[in-house]
Design a protein around this motif. Structure first.
Motif, PDB file in Angstrom:
ATOM      1  N   LEU A   1       0.645  -1.387  -0.190  1.00  0.00           N
ATOM      2  CA  LEU A   1      -0.159   0.091  -0.061  1.00  0.00           C
ATOM      3  C   LEU A   1       0.757   1.342   0.081  1.00  0.00           C
ATOM      4  CD1 LEU A   1      -2.999  -0.936   2.517  1.00  0.00           C
ATOM      5  CD2 LEU A   1      -2.910  -0.489   0.015  1.00  0.00           C
ATOM      6  N   VAL A   2       2.017   1.030   0.841  1.00  0.00           N
ATOM      7  CA  VAL A   2       2.690   2.416   0.597  1.00  0.00           C
ATOM      8  C   VAL A   2       3.389   2.476  -0.662  1.00  0.00           C
ATOM      9  CG1 VAL A   2       5.255   3.107   1.524  1.00  0.00           C
ATOM     10  CG2 VAL A   2       3.613   2.164   3.060  1.00  0.00           C
ATOM     11  N   GLN A   3       3.643   1.370  -1.478  1.00  0.00           N
ATOM     12  CA  GLN A   3       4.190   1.503  -2.928  1.00  0.00           C
ATOM     13  C   GLN A   3       3.212   2.206  -3.758  1.00  0.00           C
ATOM     14  OE1 GLN A   3       5.439  -2.542  -2.976  1.00  0.00           O
ATOM     15  NE2 GLN A   3       7.446  -1.664  -3.714  1.00  0.00           N
ATOM     16  N   ALA A   4       1.794   1.616  -3.558  1.00  0.00           N
ATOM     17  CA  ALA A   4       0.943   2.062  -4.263  1.00  0.00           C
ATOM     18  C   ALA A   4       0.561   3.538  -4.079  1.00  0.00           C
ATOM     19  CB  ALA A   4      -0.435   1.540  -4.069  1.00  0.00           C
ATOM     20  N   TYR A   5       0.523   4.126  -2.461  1.00  0.00           N
ATOM     21  CA  TYR A   5       0.343   5.451  -2.509  1.00  0.00           C
ATOM     22  C   TYR A   5       1.248   6.298  -3.075  1.00  0.00           C
ATOM     23  CZ  TYR A   5       1.145   9.809   0.405  1.00  0.00           C
ATOM     24  OH  TYR A   5       1.399  11.115   0.380  1.00  0.00           O
ATOM     25  N   ALA A   6       2.733   5.775  -2.900  1.00  0.00           N
ATOM     26  CA  ALA A   6       3.728   6.903  -3.781  1.00  0.00           C
ATOM     27  C   ALA A   6       3.368   6.892  -5.109  1.00  0.00           C
ATOM     28  CB  ALA A   6       5.110   6.015  -3.266  1.00  0.00           C
ATOM     29  N   ARG A   7       2.841   5.777  -5.765  1.00  0.00           N
ATOM     30  CA  ARG A   7       2.937   5.873  -7.368  1.00  0.00           C
ATOM     31  C   ARG A   7       1.714   6.718  -7.519  1.00  0.00           C
ATOM     32  NH1 ARG A   7       3.635  -0.072  -7.066  1.00  0.00           N
ATOM     33  NH2 ARG A   7       5.440  -0.425  -8.223  1.00  0.00           N
ATOM     34  N   PHE A   8       0.645   6.926  -6.937  1.00  0.00           N
ATOM     35  CA  PHE A   8      -0.409   7.596  -6.945  1.00  0.00           C
ATOM     36  C   PHE A   8      -0.170   9.040  -6.669  1.00  0.00           C
ATOM     37  CE2 PHE A   8      -2.720   3.891  -7.510  1.00  0.00           C
ATOM     38  CZ  PHE A   8      -3.784   3.958  -8.434  1.00  0.00           C
TER      39      PHE A   8
ATOM     40  N   LEU B   1      10.752   5.977  -3.164  1.00  0.00           N
ATOM     41  CA  LEU B   1       9.913   5.125  -2.040  1.00  0.00           C
ATOM     42  C   LEU B   1       9.257   3.780  -2.761  1.00  0.00           C
ATOM     43  CD1 LEU B   1       8.749   4.951   0.745  1.00  0.00           C
ATOM     44  CD2 LEU B   1       6.732   6.346   0.101  1.00  0.00           C
ATOM     45  N   VAL B   2       8.817   3.826  -3.837  1.00  0.00           N
ATOM     46  CA  VAL B   2       8.329   2.586  -4.447  1.00  0.00           C
ATOM     47  C   VAL B   2       9.749   1.501  -4.507  1.00  0.00           C
ATOM     48  CG1 VAL B   2       7.357   1.575  -6.547  1.00  0.00           C
ATOM     49  CG2 VAL B   2       6.517   3.786  -5.604  1.00  0.00           C
ATOM     50  N   GLN B   3      10.794   1.888  -4.916  1.00  0.00           N
ATOM     51  CA  GLN B   3      11.974   1.435  -5.030  1.00  0.00           C
ATOM     52  C   GLN B   3      12.485   0.651  -3.783  1.00  0.00           C
ATOM     53  OE1 GLN B   3      15.252   3.165  -7.094  1.00  0.00           O
ATOM     54  NE2 GLN B   3      13.846   3.885  -8.857  1.00  0.00           N
ATOM     55  N   ARG B   4      12.373   1.531  -2.700  1.00  0.00           N
ATOM     56  CA  ARG B   4      12.603   1.090  -1.253  1.00  0.00           C
ATOM     57  C   ARG B   4      11.578   0.029  -0.721  1.00  0.00           C
ATOM     58  NH1 ARG B   4      16.008   2.807   2.392  1.00  0.00           N
ATOM     59  NH2 ARG B   4      16.812   4.617   1.298  1.00  0.00           N
ATOM     60  N   GLY B   5      10.475   0.266  -1.078  1.00  0.00           N
ATOM     61  CA  GLY B   5       9.400  -0.527  -0.742  1.00  0.00           C
ATOM     62  C   GLY B   5       9.541  -2.092  -1.440  1.00  0.00           C
ATOM     63  N   ASP B   6       9.928  -1.910  -2.814  1.00  0.00           N
ATOM     64  CA  ASP B   6      10.373  -3.072  -3.457  1.00  0.00           C
ATOM     65  C   ASP B   6      11.549  -3.968  -3.113  1.00  0.00           C
ATOM     66  OD1 ASP B   6       9.845  -4.781  -5.636  1.00  0.00           O
ATOM     67  OD2 ASP B   6      11.667  -4.167  -6.330  1.00  0.00           O
ATOM     68  N   ARG B   7      12.633  -3.230  -2.510  1.00  0.00           N
ATOM     69  CA  ARG B   7      13.671  -3.945  -1.728  1.00  0.00           C
ATOM     70  C   ARG B   7      13.220  -4.479  -0.548  1.00  0.00           C
ATOM     71  NH1 ARG B   7      16.071   0.787  -4.109  1.00  0.00           N
ATOM     72  NH2 ARG B   7      16.243   1.758  -2.145  1.00  0.00           N
ATOM     73  N   CYS B   8      12.560  -3.877   0.010  1.00  0.00           N
ATOM     74  CA  CYS B   8      11.978  -4.587   1.357  1.00  0.00           C
ATOM     75  C   CYS B   8      11.081  -5.779   1.189  1.00  0.00           C
ATOM     76  CB  CYS B   8      11.223  -3.324   2.131  1.00  0.00           C
ATOM     77  SG  CYS B   8      10.567  -3.783   3.733  1.00  0.00           S
TER      78      CYS B   8
END
Length: 147
Positions: free
Chosen positions: A23-30, A61-68
């Protein structure tokens, strides 16, 4: 509560934690209206009534979430499988609660520290999780080898 119920509770909490990361990744994208897929850029632009520009690189932030997320996939399944074996072998509920609780808290902390970019805290949370995995593995081996 039985060890298997504790195991399932831990599994559910870790799944919720991973969904929260998504959801954090989706939030950052939107929020930043940055999408690497042209069809997403077009659809979201139409839905939001605001233009979105395609990008070749995800927001940081999306990249960081992906690595996490990838780190979770390297650590959570291994722990859950070993902990399930521990429960199936009749491991102690008290020790199981310790292993499951420490691992879940460590992984939640790891995600928060990862998303916030906080070192050495992220590394320390990772080590605590690895320690819990090692501890439940050793305890499981002891259960296997006991006469």
């Amino acid at each position: 509560m039985s060890i298997l119920k504790l195991w399932l509770l831990c599994t559910i909490f870790l799944a919720i934690k991973m969904w929260a990361n998504a959801l954090v990744q989706a939030y950052a994208r939107f929020h930043y209206r940055q999408f690497v897929n042209p069809e997403d850029t077009s659809l979201v632009g139409q839905l939001m009534g605001k233009p979105c520009l395609p990008t070749t690189q995800e927001h940081s932030l999306v990249q960081r979430g992906d690595r996490c997320w990838r780190n979770d996939l390297e650590n959570i399944p291994m722990f859950l499988l070993i902990a399930l074996g521990y429960g199936l072998l009749g491991g102690s509920v008290a020790w199981g609660a310790v292993y499951l609780g420490i691992f879940a808290i460590a992984r939640i902390a790891h995600t928060l520290f990862y998303l916030a970019g906080l070192q050495p805290w992220r590394f320390l949370a990772y080590l605590v999780g690895v320690g819990a995995t090692g501890a439940v593995a050793v305890h499981s081996l002891a259960l296997i080898l006991r006469p």
